[in-house]
Design a protein around this motif. Structure first.
Motif, PDB file in Angstrom:
ATOM      1  N   SER A 113       0.808  -1.224   0.000  1.00  0.00           N
ATOM      2  CA  SER A 113       0.000   0.000   0.000  1.00  0.00           C
ATOM      3  C   SER A 113       0.836   1.268   0.000  1.00  0.00           C
ATOM      4  O   SER A 113       0.326   2.344  -0.294  1.00  0.00           O
ATOM      5  CB  SER A 113      -0.928   0.004   1.216  1.00  0.00           C
TER       6      SER A 113
ATOM      7  N   ASN B  38      -1.899   6.400  -1.219  1.00  0.00           N
ATOM      8  CA  ASN B  38      -2.994   5.476  -1.490  1.00  0.00           C
ATOM      9  C   ASN B  38      -4.056   5.526  -0.394  1.00  0.00           C
ATOM     10  O   ASN B  38      -5.256   5.399  -0.657  1.00  0.00           O
ATOM     11  CB  ASN B  38      -2.464   4.049  -1.628  1.00  0.00           C
ATOM     12  N   PHE B  39      -3.621   5.723   0.849  1.00  0.00           N
ATOM     13  CA  PHE B  39      -4.580   5.830   1.953  1.00  0.00           C
ATOM     14  C   PHE B  39      -5.387   7.121   1.843  1.00  0.00           C
ATOM     15  O   PHE B  39      -6.605   7.118   2.069  1.00  0.00           O
ATOM     16  CB  PHE B  39      -3.843   5.771   3.289  1.00  0.00           C
TER      17      PHE B  39
ATOM     18  N   ASN C 228      -1.723  -2.048  -5.478  1.00  0.00           N
ATOM     19  CA  ASN C 228      -1.267  -1.170  -4.397  1.00  0.00           C
ATOM     20  C   ASN C 228      -2.439  -0.427  -3.763  1.00  0.00           C
ATOM     21  O   ASN C 228      -2.554  -0.357  -2.527  1.00  0.00           O
ATOM     22  CB  ASN C 228      -0.242  -0.172  -4.930  1.00  0.00           C
ATOM     23  N   TYR C 229      -3.306   0.120  -4.606  1.00  0.00           N
ATOM     24  CA  TYR C 229      -4.466   0.825  -4.079  1.00  0.00           C
ATOM     25  C   TYR C 229      -5.431  -0.150  -3.405  1.00  0.00           C
ATOM     26  O   TYR C 229      -6.021   0.158  -2.367  1.00  0.00           O
ATOM     27  CB  TYR C 229      -5.173   1.577  -5.201  1.00  0.00           C
TER      28      TYR C 229
ATOM     29  N   ALA D  46      -4.587  -2.835  -1.850  1.00  0.00           N
ATOM     30  CA  ALA D  46      -3.998  -3.163  -0.551  1.00  0.00           C
ATOM     31  C   ALA D  46      -4.304  -2.069   0.473  1.00  0.00           C
ATOM     32  O   ALA D  46      -4.615  -2.361   1.632  1.00  0.00           O
ATOM     33  CB  ALA D  46      -2.491  -3.344  -0.696  1.00  0.00           C
ATOM     34  N   ALA D  47      -4.232  -0.804   0.046  1.00  0.00           N
ATOM     35  CA  ALA D  47      -4.550   0.294   0.953  1.00  0.00           C
ATOM     36  C   ALA D  47      -6.013   0.239   1.391  1.00  0.00           C
ATOM     37  O   ALA D  47      -6.332   0.439   2.569  1.00  0.00           O
ATOM     38  CB  ALA D  47      -4.245   1.636   0.282  1.00  0.00           C
TER      39      ALA D  47
END
Length: 291
Positions: free
Chosen positions: A31, A54-55, A261-262, A264-265
């Protein structure tokens, strides 16, 4: 001796480490990165450290939080209904003989023993307006029931969840009731207490911790609902969108749009929401009764 006893927990902690802790650490690591393409998207893609971008993007994602709101509202309605039904059935079983209770207990547990995917497929067939028996049945009563419509889809999913969950919750509550000393009920009867009075004043308070446990498990399971609406989507994609629930949105970002990645965030954000909701409910309800 204590070490030998503790060694029996090693398989559990090993599985917990490999299948829970390690995936969470990997998701947290992924993330913090973002995969970017060069040029017009035809060049080589590079992975760059992006920190908490991403968060921040997830916190501003209206569709993701919209799906979270839908599921939260669904949970606020379905969980109390399921819990009340489970408690009522457990109280009824506790009031009959052990032989009768054993027969009905097995019957009520059958839906829980059916795998979730199989249960969903069964109900998708039953709800089908083409081959299912429910739509013609309601038509005989003059009711136009479209179980895949926007106004009915959550009812359809809720009925499926209740069908699967009530037996399990009932079993936990019934086992808790069976652990209550029977002398308490005999004393209450001598004092003139009715069955309803005993249920409300003795049985329900004594199984409160089991109610809290099953409710926490229901909160965790409902906020992470995935397989049920995903299979319903195959029948009614215009109603069940790809971001209908938080898990479906995460799945779409990871496997349809390829932004792991996004995704995962969003998974970490969802885990924090589920953990916070469960912890708050447990904190507010799991208190020792005051005398």
């Amino acid at each position: 001796m204590a070490f030998k006893g503790a060694s029996f927990t090693f398989p559990f902690f090993l599985g917990f480490l490999l299948f829970t802790v390690v995936p969470v650490v990997i998701a947290l690591k992924e993330s913090l990165y973002t995969e970017k393409g060069s040029g017009l998207g035809f060049g080589a893609r590079t992975v760059e450290f992006s920190g908490f971008d991403n968060f921040l993007r997830g916190l501003e994602d209206a569709k993701f939080w919209g799906s979270m709101g839908r599921v939260a509202l669904f949970a606020a309605v379905s969980i109390p209904l399921i819990q009340l039904t489970s408690l009522g059935l457990a109280l009824l079983l506790d009031s009959v003989t052990a032989r009768v209770a054993g027969r009905f207990r097995i019957l009520l547990l059958v839906p829980y023993m059916i795998p979730g995917i199989v249960a969903t497929l069964i109900w998708v067939y039953l709800y089908s307006p083409v081959v299912g028996p429910l739509t013609p049945f309601f038509s005989l009563l003059g009711i136009d029931a479209n179980f895949y419509s926007g106004s009915m889809i959550w009812v359809s999913i809720g009925n499926l969840m209740a069908w699967s969950a009530i037996g399990f919750n009932m079993l936990i509550l019934y086992a808790s009731l069976q652990s209550v000393p029977r002398e308490l009920f005999d004393s209450a009867r001598v004092d003139g207490a009715s069955e309803w009075r005993m249920a409300w004043s003795i049985k329900v308070p004594l199984v409160r911790r089991s109610l809290v446990l099953t409710t926490v498990l229901s909160i965790i399971g409902t906020l992470q609902i995935f397989s049920d609406p995903m299979l319903f989507r195959s029948m009614t994609p215009e109603t069940v969108t790809r971001d209908f629930t938080p898990i479906m949105a995460i799945y779409d970002w990871a496997f349809a749009q390829g932004d792991f990645n996004y995704a995962a965030a969003l998974s970490i954000i969802l885990a924090l929401v589920v953990g916070t909701a469960s912890a708050v409910f447990y904190r507010l309800t799991n208190k020792a009764p005051t005398s």
